[in-house]
Design a protein around this motif. Structure first.
Motif, PDB file in Angstrom:
ATOM      1  N   VAL A  76       0.854  -1.184   0.000  1.00  0.00           N
ATOM      2  CA  VAL A  76       0.000   0.000   0.000  1.00  0.00           C
ATOM      3  C   VAL A  76       0.890   1.234   0.000  1.00  0.00           C
ATOM      4  O   VAL A  76       1.686   1.450   0.904  1.00  0.00           O
ATOM      5  N   LEU A  77       0.777   2.033  -1.056  1.00  0.00           N
ATOM      6  CA  LEU A  77       1.612   3.224  -1.184  1.00  0.00           C
ATOM      7  C   LEU A  77       0.805   4.519  -1.158  1.00  0.00           C
ATOM      8  O   LEU A  77       1.372   5.598  -1.083  1.00  0.00           O
ATOM      9  N   TYR A  78      -0.497   4.400  -1.233  1.00  0.00           N
ATOM     10  CA  TYR A  78      -1.302   5.620  -1.184  1.00  0.00           C
ATOM     11  C   TYR A  78      -2.693   5.275  -0.683  1.00  0.00           C
ATOM     12  O   TYR A  78      -3.080   4.107  -0.580  1.00  0.00           O
ATOM     13  N   GLU A  79      -3.443   6.296  -0.342  1.00  0.00           N
ATOM     14  CA  GLU A  79      -4.794   6.116   0.151  1.00  0.00           C
ATOM     15  C   GLU A  79      -5.762   6.893  -0.736  1.00  0.00           C
ATOM     16  O   GLU A  79      -5.399   7.907  -1.339  1.00  0.00           O
ATOM     17  N   ARG A  80      -6.975   6.387  -0.818  1.00  0.00           N
ATOM     18  CA  ARG A  80      -7.991   7.060  -1.620  1.00  0.00           C
ATOM     19  C   ARG A  80      -9.260   7.174  -0.801  1.00  0.00           C
ATOM     20  O   ARG A  80      -9.734   6.204  -0.215  1.00  0.00           O
ATOM     21  N   ARG A  81      -9.796   8.373  -0.756  1.00  0.00           N
ATOM     22  CA  ARG A  81     -11.038   8.573  -0.016  1.00  0.00           C
ATOM     23  C   ARG A  81     -12.194   7.956  -0.788  1.00  0.00           C
ATOM     24  O   ARG A  81     -12.388   8.229  -1.963  1.00  0.00           O
ATOM     25  N   MET A  82     -12.973   7.125  -0.121  1.00  0.00           N
ATOM     26  CA  MET A  82     -14.124   6.492  -0.736  1.00  0.00           C
ATOM     27  C   MET A  82     -15.331   7.430  -0.624  1.00  0.00           C
ATOM     28  O   MET A  82     -15.312   8.399   0.122  1.00  0.00           O
ATOM     29  N   ASP A  83     -16.360   7.140  -1.387  1.00  0.00           N
ATOM     30  CA  ASP A  83     -17.562   7.960  -1.359  1.00  0.00           C
ATOM     31  C   ASP A  83     -18.207   7.915   0.021  1.00  0.00           C
ATOM     32  O   ASP A  83     -18.342   6.865   0.619  1.00  0.00           O
ATOM     33  N   LEU A  84     -18.608   9.062   0.495  1.00  0.00           N
ATOM     34  CA  LEU A  84     -19.228   9.118   1.801  1.00  0.00           C
ATOM     35  C   LEU A  84     -20.584   8.432   1.781  1.00  0.00           C
ATOM     36  O   LEU A  84     -21.298   8.441   0.786  1.00  0.00           O
ATOM     37  N   MET A  85     -20.918   7.836   2.886  1.00  0.00           N
ATOM     38  CA  MET A  85     -22.174   7.106   3.006  1.00  0.00           C
ATOM     39  C   MET A  85     -23.355   8.014   2.656  1.00  0.00           C
ATOM     40  O   MET A  85     -23.458   9.144   3.122  1.00  0.00           O
ATOM     41  N   GLY A  86     -24.241   7.504   1.792  1.00  0.00           N
ATOM     42  CA  GLY A  86     -25.445   8.248   1.437  1.00  0.00           C
ATOM     43  C   GLY A  86     -25.293   9.146   0.231  1.00  0.00           C
ATOM     44  O   GLY A  86     -26.278   9.701  -0.253  1.00  0.00           O
ATOM     45  N   LEU A  87     -24.059   9.334  -0.279  1.00  0.00           N
ATOM     46  CA  LEU A  87     -23.862  10.192  -1.447  1.00  0.00           C
ATOM     47  C   LEU A  87     -24.429   9.526  -2.685  1.00  0.00           C
ATOM     48  O   LEU A  87     -24.134   8.376  -2.977  1.00  0.00           O
ATOM     49  N   ARG A  88     -25.225  10.256  -3.443  1.00  0.00           N
ATOM     50  CA  ARG A  88     -25.857   9.702  -4.637  1.00  0.00           C
ATOM     51  C   ARG A  88     -25.576  10.577  -5.855  1.00  0.00           C
ATOM     52  O   ARG A  88     -25.537  11.805  -5.754  1.00  0.00           O
ATOM     53  N   ILE A  89     -25.384   9.939  -7.007  1.00  0.00           N
ATOM     54  CA  ILE A  89     -25.174  10.657  -8.262  1.00  0.00           C
ATOM     55  C   ILE A  89     -26.535  10.999  -8.859  1.00  0.00           C
ATOM     56  O   ILE A  89     -27.359  10.116  -9.078  1.00  0.00           O
ATOM     57  N   THR A  90     -26.756  12.272  -9.138  1.00  0.00           N
ATOM     58  CA  THR A  90     -28.032  12.712  -9.708  1.00  0.00           C
ATOM     59  C   THR A  90     -27.861  13.291 -11.102  1.00  0.00           C
ATOM     60  O   THR A  90     -28.833  13.734 -11.711  1.00  0.00           O
ATOM     61  N   ASP A  91     -26.630  13.266 -11.618  1.00  0.00           N
ATOM     62  CA  ASP A  91     -26.340  13.805 -12.946  1.00  0.00           C
ATOM     63  C   ASP A  91     -26.566  12.714 -13.994  1.00  0.00           C
ATOM     64  O   ASP A  91     -25.887  11.693 -13.996  1.00  0.00           O
TER      65      ASP A  91
END
Length: 295
Positions: A168-183
């Motif tokens: 593991v060389l880097y970290e990535r923020r995952m989508d926050l709980m409840g976030l929805r794509i509306t586009d």
């Protein structure tokens, strides 16, 4: 960006000749990445997303690995995600799901272990610049919603020789709980990028025939990743598009459900039978997952 990033980068480029600041007006993430690749002068290149946080000396480590293995065209490292995804699943949860899937049914690994392993873990990759240019590997660049890196990574993996790391060389923020794509653009953009990838693979018939099943596995995996995040009113649009694409592949004898793991095969059969039933199944499953998290 509206937070002063442009002014800050302009200042960096004026103070340090190693920093080259390019302004892209096309409105496409893929076009911006291609523009950067066109101007790259170093032997190695890496594309960094806004949510990526590298460990100390990670880039130096990756470049030294490529120095050590001159026969390899790229070096991929594993991701450690922080934060929960849109269903509240942690990074450990997601890895366990993948591990269970591969343990219960190894069809996914039979197709091409090297490619699927890298694809599933969605690691960040450092490439040899000449390898990308010599093979004409570029990002899908039609203006749209997505990051436009799926086709790029797939093409690089099937044409190159990767050195895969479990570190593991880097970290990535995952989508926050409840976030929805509306586009609504997401519905067509991700499918259109895979159509672009399909066209590129078919430039070499042998390459397409070898990887066509891996392609459809990746197509389904990536679309379902977005499907989970779509608002309920947009999911039916994506499922109908997926159904049409897969039926077209079946018609041209480019797809076979027998090569996919059991869970995915059942989902695809439901999708091909009825998009309405498919949508109801996943909406119900999402509610069940959310209820379990809340409890």
């Amino acid at each position: 960006s509206t937070d002063g990033t442009k002014d800050l980068l302009a200042r960096y480029s004026a103070e340090d000749e190693q920093v080259k600041f390019l302004v892209d007006s096309m409105g496409s993430m893929g076009h911006a990445k291609n523009l950067g690749l066109d101007h790259a002068r170093a032997p190695y290149v890496i594309f960094v997303e806004p949510e990526d946080e590298f460990h100390r000396n990670a880039l130096e480590y990756m470049s030294l690995k490529l120095d050590e293995y001159p026969e390899d065209d790229m070096f991929t490292c594993e991701t450690e995600c922080f934060g929960d995804d849109s269903y509240g699943r942690t990074n450990r949860d997601r890895k366990q799901i993948i591990a269970d899937s591969n343990t219960n049914d190894n069809r996914r690994l039979e197709m091409d272990n090297r490619l699927m392993r890298s694809w599933i873990f969605d690691g960040i990759t450092m490439y040899r610049t000449d390898f990308l240019r010599d093979n004409g590997i570029s990002h899908y660049e039609v203006p749209g919603y997505g990051k436009q890196n799926d086709a790029f990574r797939f093409l690089a993996l099937v044409k190159g020789v990767p050195s895969l790391s479990v570190e593991v060389l880097y970290e990535r923020r995952m989508d926050l709980m409840g976030l929805r794509i509306t586009d609504a653009r997401m519905v067509t953009d991700v499918c259109d990028e895979f159509r672009f990838l399909e066209q590129r693979l078919k430039e070499d018939k042998d390459l397409w025939w070898k990887y066509r099943l891996v392609f459809w596995q990746a197509y389904y995996d990536r679309n379902m990743l977005h499907y989970e995040r779509l608002s309920d009113n947009l999911r039916s649009r994506l499922s109908k598009r997926m159904q049409a694409d897969i039926k077209n592949a079946i018609y041209h004898k480019e797809y076979s459900a027998d090569h996919f793991d059991i869970a995915v095969r059942d989902e695809m059969e439901l999708l091909l039978k009825s998009t309405d039933d498919f949508d109801r199944y996943f909406i119900a499953r999402a509610k069940s997952i959310m209820k379990a998290i809340e409890d």
